[in-house]
Design a protein around this motif. Structure first.
Motif, PDB file in Angstrom:
ATOM      1  N   VAL A 100       0.841  -1.186   0.000  1.00  0.00           N
ATOM      2  CA  VAL A 100       0.000   0.000   0.000  1.00  0.00           C
ATOM      3  C   VAL A 100       0.885   1.248   0.000  1.00  0.00           C
ATOM      4  O   VAL A 100       0.503   2.307  -0.455  1.00  0.00           O
ATOM      5  N   ARG A 101       2.098   1.088   0.514  1.00  0.00           N
ATOM      6  CA  ARG A 101       3.059   2.198   0.543  1.00  0.00           C
ATOM      7  C   ARG A 101       4.439   1.648   0.198  1.00  0.00           C
ATOM      8  O   ARG A 101       4.660   0.442   0.199  1.00  0.00           O
ATOM      9  N   SER A 102       5.365   2.536  -0.088  1.00  0.00           N
ATOM     10  CA  SER A 102       6.722   2.107  -0.405  1.00  0.00           C
ATOM     11  C   SER A 102       7.566   2.108   0.863  1.00  0.00           C
ATOM     12  O   SER A 102       7.202   2.761   1.846  1.00  0.00           O
ATOM     13  N   PRO A 103       8.705   1.409   0.863  1.00  0.00           N
ATOM     14  CA  PRO A 103       9.513   1.324   2.075  1.00  0.00           C
ATOM     15  C   PRO A 103      10.024   2.679   2.565  1.00  0.00           C
ATOM     16  O   PRO A 103      10.285   2.862   3.727  1.00  0.00           O
ATOM     17  N   GLY A 104      10.156   3.660   1.688  1.00  0.00           N
ATOM     18  CA  GLY A 104      10.696   4.955   2.077  1.00  0.00           C
ATOM     19  C   GLY A 104       9.651   6.022   2.336  1.00  0.00           C
ATOM     20  O   GLY A 104       9.931   7.202   2.203  1.00  0.00           O
ATOM     21  N   VAL A 124      11.416   1.411   8.754  1.00  0.00           N
ATOM     22  CA  VAL A 124      10.996   0.023   8.565  1.00  0.00           C
ATOM     23  C   VAL A 124      12.218  -0.875   8.705  1.00  0.00           C
ATOM     24  O   VAL A 124      13.287  -0.560   8.188  1.00  0.00           O
ATOM     25  N   ASP A 125      12.040  -2.006   9.409  1.00  0.00           N
ATOM     26  CA  ASP A 125      13.162  -2.935   9.531  1.00  0.00           C
ATOM     27  C   ASP A 125      13.429  -3.600   8.174  1.00  0.00           C
ATOM     28  O   ASP A 125      12.583  -3.573   7.289  1.00  0.00           O
ATOM     29  N   PRO A 126      14.605  -4.180   7.983  1.00  0.00           N
ATOM     30  CA  PRO A 126      15.000  -4.701   6.669  1.00  0.00           C
ATOM     31  C   PRO A 126      14.052  -5.756   6.091  1.00  0.00           C
ATOM     32  O   PRO A 126      13.806  -5.773   4.892  1.00  0.00           O
ATOM     33  N   GLU A 127      13.509  -6.626   6.946  1.00  0.00           N
ATOM     34  CA  GLU A 127      12.609  -7.673   6.445  1.00  0.00           C
ATOM     35  C   GLU A 127      11.318  -7.063   5.905  1.00  0.00           C
ATOM     36  O   GLU A 127      10.837  -7.452   4.844  1.00  0.00           O
ATOM     37  N   ARG A 128      10.775  -6.130   6.629  1.00  0.00           N
ATOM     38  CA  ARG A 128       9.536  -5.482   6.188  1.00  0.00           C
ATOM     39  C   ARG A 128       9.779  -4.640   4.940  1.00  0.00           C
ATOM     40  O   ARG A 128       8.939  -4.593   4.044  1.00  0.00           O
ATOM     41  N   ALA A 129      10.932  -3.983   4.863  1.00  0.00           N
ATOM     42  CA  ALA A 129      11.276  -3.209   3.666  1.00  0.00           C
ATOM     43  C   ALA A 129      11.391  -4.135   2.453  1.00  0.00           C
ATOM     44  O   ALA A 129      10.934  -3.794   1.365  1.00  0.00           O
ATOM     45  N   ALA A 130      11.973  -5.322   2.653  1.00  0.00           N
ATOM     46  CA  ALA A 130      12.095  -6.286   1.560  1.00  0.00           C
ATOM     47  C   ALA A 130      10.720  -6.746   1.086  1.00  0.00           C
ATOM     48  O   ALA A 130      10.481  -6.882  -0.114  1.00  0.00           O
ATOM     49  N   VAL A 131       9.793  -6.969   2.017  1.00  0.00           N
ATOM     50  CA  VAL A 131       8.433  -7.372   1.644  1.00  0.00           C
ATOM     51  C   VAL A 131       7.755  -6.245   0.864  1.00  0.00           C
ATOM     52  O   VAL A 131       7.117  -6.487  -0.161  1.00  0.00           O
ATOM     53  N   LEU A 132       7.913  -5.009   1.304  1.00  0.00           N
ATOM     54  CA  LEU A 132       7.307  -3.879   0.604  1.00  0.00           C
ATOM     55  C   LEU A 132       7.873  -3.731  -0.806  1.00  0.00           C
ATOM     56  O   LEU A 132       7.121  -3.478  -1.761  1.00  0.00           O
ATOM     57  N   ARG A 133       9.187  -3.889  -0.959  1.00  0.00           N
ATOM     58  CA  ARG A 133       9.792  -3.793  -2.296  1.00  0.00           C
ATOM     59  C   ARG A 133       9.295  -4.925  -3.188  1.00  0.00           C
ATOM     60  O   ARG A 133       8.995  -4.716  -4.360  1.00  0.00           O
ATOM     61  N   LEU A 134       9.201  -6.110  -2.635  1.00  0.00           N
ATOM     62  CA  LEU A 134       8.751  -7.272  -3.398  1.00  0.00           C
ATOM     63  C   LEU A 134       7.291  -7.130  -3.823  1.00  0.00           C
ATOM     64  O   LEU A 134       6.913  -7.492  -4.929  1.00  0.00           O
ATOM     65  N   CYS A 135       6.474  -6.590  -2.942  1.00  0.00           N
ATOM     66  CA  CYS A 135       5.028  -6.558  -3.174  1.00  0.00           C
ATOM     67  C   CYS A 135       4.542  -5.288  -3.868  1.00  0.00           C
ATOM     68  O   CYS A 135       3.379  -4.923  -3.741  1.00  0.00           O
TER      69      CYS A 135
END
Length: 117
Positions: free
Chosen positions: A39-43, A48-59
């Motif tokens: 729904v939003r981007s990691p930045g 955001v912790d690295p795992e959640r940022a990776a999920v956001l980038r992937l999704c």
């Protein structure tokens, strides 16, 4: 059993660390076939912790929870908890966004399916 490579310190973390201690009982845990999209981007301001940022980038495009687990190389049960928590936070949405412009081929396939009923 082989030891985790030194270049990947995340492999030494326990699952409850990655999920911030788990998911609250009011949050439904998704199944592996559930489709999620960012729904939003990691930045977007929030740290955001690295795992959640990776999920956001992937999704940025819709993926199933099983795909998230496979692409991040984490156990499916952990992916379900992580993604469920992110849905509860509002960082991920469940389900793929509808296609606003269906193709002629897709409309024809729907029509043929209706005729077969």
């Amino acid at each position: 059993m082989t030891a985790a490579p030194e270049s990947d310190p995340g492999r030494l973390l326990r699952p409850f660390v990655l999920t911030s201690g788990g998911v609250d009982d009011t949050v439904p845990v998704l199944d592996l076939a559930s489709m999620v999209v960012a729904v939003r981007s990691p930045g977007d301001g929030a740290e955001v912790d690295p795992e959640r940022a990776a999920v956001l980038r992937l999704c940025t495009t819709p993926h199933s929870v099983a795909e998230v687990a496979a692409m991040l190389e984490i156990p499916p049960s952990l992916a379900r908890l992580l993604v469920s928590g992110m849905v509860a936070e509002g960082a991920l949405g469940v389900g793929a966004p509808p296609d606003s412009h269906p193709t002629d081929a897709m409309l024809h396939a729907v029509l043929e399916g209706l005729r077969a009923l």
